[in-house]
Scaffold this active site. Structure first.
Site, PDB file in Angstrom:
ATOM      1  N   LYS A  20       7.792 -27.349  35.514  1.00  0.00           N
ATOM      2  CA  LYS A  20       6.888 -26.477  35.739  1.00  0.00           C
ATOM      3  C   LYS A  20       7.888 -25.763  36.437  1.00  0.00           C
ATOM      4  CE  LYS A  20       4.510 -27.373  39.655  1.00  0.00           C
ATOM      5  NZ  LYS A  20       4.987 -26.341  40.537  1.00  0.00           N
ATOM      6  N   SER A  21       9.111 -26.249  37.075  1.00  0.00           N
ATOM      7  CA  SER A  21       9.963 -25.052  38.211  1.00  0.00           C
ATOM      8  C   SER A  21      10.395 -23.983  36.982  1.00  0.00           C
ATOM      9  CB  SER A  21      10.784 -25.520  39.041  1.00  0.00           C
ATOM     10  OG  SER A  21      10.474 -26.307  39.950  1.00  0.00           O
ATOM     11  N   GLY A  90       2.983 -21.036  45.704  1.00  0.00           N
ATOM     12  CA  GLY A  90       4.217 -20.552  46.195  1.00  0.00           C
ATOM     13  C   GLY A  90       5.106 -19.800  45.554  1.00  0.00           C
ATOM     14  N   SER A 159      12.941 -20.787  52.210  1.00  0.00           N
ATOM     15  CA  SER A 159      12.629 -21.070  50.946  1.00  0.00           C
ATOM     16  C   SER A 159      14.044 -20.606  49.993  1.00  0.00           C
ATOM     17  CB  SER A 159      11.188 -20.808  50.709  1.00  0.00           C
ATOM     18  OG  SER A 159      11.173 -21.018  49.503  1.00  0.00           O
ATOM     19  N   SER A 160      14.469 -21.279  49.369  1.00  0.00           N
ATOM     20  CA  SER A 160      14.983 -20.728  48.454  1.00  0.00           C
ATOM     21  C   SER A 160      14.907 -19.675  47.317  1.00  0.00           C
ATOM     22  CB  SER A 160      16.338 -21.514  47.839  1.00  0.00           C
ATOM     23  OG  SER A 160      15.367 -22.557  46.761  1.00  0.00           O
ATOM     24  N   ASP A 285      10.768 -31.988  47.278  1.00  0.00           N
ATOM     25  CA  ASP A 285       9.334 -32.623  46.214  1.00  0.00           C
ATOM     26  C   ASP A 285       9.281 -33.698  46.031  1.00  0.00           C
ATOM     27  OD1 ASP A 285       7.962 -30.162  46.531  1.00  0.00           O
ATOM     28  OD2 ASP A 285       9.183 -29.376  44.254  1.00  0.00           O
TER      29      ASP A 285
END
Length: 403
Positions: A20-21, A90, A159-160, A285
């Protein structure tokens, strides 16, 4: 949706779901090209949100089976819509904001209240410093202004995704830019995925030193035909079945990957052998499934856990609450979590997914050992809609009740 999982020894082979990323990143890069084909896309709720936003920004999108033909944002010249719906993703929200700021138009990005409870402070600060309108409420943020090239300083411990979002937009500006990361950088592997995705589309980001990225302006995204690699984040749930008495192999995972969650086999091995200390700051995660694995085996002490609070749920607290129903005690601190060794029992109370896909999938893994019923199991649609179908194919006893 209510799912009852019976005691089952999963067996067989399963193909890893697409990442997904990386799909988010490839679809954005493809949309910024004149036209690309992205193969191997799994249309989870988060990916649908990103596609919808890219269409609003002017992308041409055509879907055939699991392939997406996409392009045209950078050459569109106008937007189709100025309202972008991000759902509960997000990644979608934080990646889209800099893209909206490529044009001096008013945009409203909306989503769930939980999504907008997560920090947007980095973009708020940038917009204020550049005189860009930035107004946020409980379910949306409205922007108007054009992003400027130049020097950016971004905290590395929030957050990156903020840094990745800037990396998508800054190469398209006329001048050069730098992004300086202040403080400790967490989830560094996700930045590696972004740099790889950009490079795959011909956009170069140079790492000047450990904390500084140099981004040349006036670059362009080249059209490409690429396939999304297998996802270690979701593959971990299937491999975890081997800790509950199963015999499952996961195929389709690249050994040459930038995914930080590729560390999960090593971490599972540590948990199986003892009661390890594990830092999850670069793989947050994996937090829920690692907690589940620790409950099955010998317990574990996790550090670098503070970002679990700002995910789809407060994941540390949510897992602690549900593990207690199995008879497993957990201590949750500000930046550490201890799962104590225990003898798991069949839950007498219903289990709850806390509207979090990774909580639901972690609980399902535990239930293959004890049996149990999970309420709110529909949350898996966020990242892996066919999760329970895949479990059934592995021989797990699954009963689904839709309500």
């Amino acid at each position: 949706m209510i799912v009852t999982v019976g005691k089952s020894a999963a067996a067989g082979s399963v193909k890893a779901p697409p990442s997904k990323s990386m799909a988010h990143r490839y679809l954005i890069c493809g949309a910024l090209s004149s036209g690309s084909e992205i193969k191997g896309v799994d249309f989870s709720e988060d990916i649908k949100a990103t596609l919808g936003c890219l269409e609003s920004l002017g992308a041409r999108v055509k879907i055939e089976d699991n392939s997406v033909f996409i392009g045209g944002v950078a050459t569109a010249g106008k937007t189709v819509k100025e309202n972008l719906f991000c759902g509960e993703s997000g990644s979608t929200l934080r990646f889209m904001i800099p893209l909206c700021l490529l044009e001096d138009k008013k945009f409203t990005l909306s989503g769930t209240e939980r999504l907008f409870s997560r920090s947007l402070s980095v973009y708020d600060d940038i917009c204020r410093s550049q005189g860009i309108e930035f107004k946020q409420d409980k379910k949306s943020v409205t922007l108007k202004g054009r992003l400027a090239c130049g020097g950016y300083a971004v905290r590395g411990d929030i957050s990156s995704q903020f840094i990745s979002g800037l990396m998508f937009a800054l190469p398209l500006l006329a001048g050069d830019s730098t992004v300086d990361i202040t403080g400790a950088l967490e989830s560094a592997s996700y930045l590696g995925m972004t740099v790889k995705a950009l490079a795959d589309f011909g956009v170069r980001v140079k790492r000047a030193d450990e904390h500084t990225f140099y981004i040349k302006g006036s670059q362009s995204y080249k059209p490409r035909e690429l396939t999304v690699e297998g996802d270690y984040s979701n593959a971990a749930f299937f491999s975890a079945l081997n800790l509950t008495g199963g015999n499952v192999s996961v195929r389709g995972l690249s050994k040459k990957t930038s995914q930080g969650d590729a560390v999960y086999p090593e971490l599972f091995e540590k948990i199986a052998k003892g009661t390890p200390d594990i830092d999850i700051s670069d793989c947050p995660d994996l937090g829920p499934v690692l907690m589940a694995a620790a409950a099955v085996k010998n317990g574990a002490h996790f550090t670098g856990t503070h970002r679990l609070k700002i995910k789809e749920s407060d994941r540390g607290a949510a897992m602690a609450e549900e593990l207690l129903k199995f008879g497993c005690h957990t201590d949750v601190g500000e930046n550490e979590i201890t799962v104590h060794k225990c003898d798991l029992k069949t839950p007498e109370l219903p289990l709850y997914g806390h509207n979090d896909h990774r909580i639901v999938m972690s609980l399902a893994v535990l239930c293959t050992l004890t049996g149990g019923t999970i309420y709110g199991a529909e949350a898996v649609a966020k990242s892996l809609p066919d999760f329970f179908d895949r479990l059934s194919l592995l021989g797990v006893d699954i009963k689904v009740e839709n309500k």
